[in-house]
Design an enzyme around this catalytic site. Structure first.
Site: not given
Length: 212
Positions: A30-31, A83, A86, A106
């Protein structure tokens, strides 16, 4: 979408294309960088049999381009998990904020996989994790208990207001703790009753990263 994120996603897709086939199952995280990867899959939706997804947001994007999304209960193995992160440390341990998905989901997606790839821009590579609070996913009814335990560890937990994960849990953002040993800290936080998971990935580090 930034050019750097698109380049990272393209590098990853070019790398895994020769390694997969129409029977393959991918894991999709996700992202914003992962969204670039999903966008690239538009041109080749038949590349794989389908995917497992870490969040409702990614699931919607994948289904919109005609890719089948499976439940982990329905598959035997995830060949590759794609994935973002950060923060990425030199040893490929990770730190994620997780704005949308559930931390547990996740991690569950990563467990049956062969290889874990991370897509990211160069600025996310750090010498040491911990430039932002550690997100801790907790059961709502255990939030206060978990907060007290995190405080005894020397941290300052703060409830992420007006935020519920895809699995219906809450997030405590934990500041004031140094991530000197990602594996030890990840394990210690997760051992608190009521904790679902947290944003440190020391136990399951990335196998390879693609930098845009």
């Amino acid at each position: 979408m930034s050019d750097a994120k698109i380049r990272a996603a393209q590098k990853a897709l070019d790398y895994i294309k020769p390694k997969i086939n129409s029977k393959s199952i991918l894991g999709i995280g996700t992202g914003s960088t992962v969204n670039c990867f999903i966008e690239l899959l538009k041109s080749c939706p038949a590349l794989v049999k389908g995917v497992v997804s870490s969040s409702d947001a990614s699931t919607r994007l994948l289904r919109d381009i005609g890719i089948d999304v499976f439940n982990l209960n329905d598959i035997d193995e995830v060949e590759f998990y794609i994935d973002g992160a950060d923060e990425i440390a030199d040893d490929l341990s990770l730190h994620k904020r997780w704005r949308w998905c559930t931390y547990a989901r996740e991690n569950y997606c990563k467990q049956p996989l062969r290889t874990f790839y991370v897509l990211q821009i160069k600025s996310k590579i750090v010498s040491k994790l911990g430039c932002f609070p550690i997100p801790v996913e907790v059961l709502s009814q255990a939030r206060s208990f978990v907060a007290r335990k995190l405080t005894t560890m020397g941290g300052t937990p703060k409830l992420r207001h007006d935020f519920i994960t895809d699995q219906g849990n809450e997030i405590l953002d934990l500041s004031g703790i140094t991530i000197d040993d990602p594996i030890s800290l990840e394990t210690k936080i997760n051992s608190i009753p009521g904790v679902i998971d947290n944003g440190i990935f020391g136990l399951r580090k990335a196998d390879k990263i693609f930098i845009g």
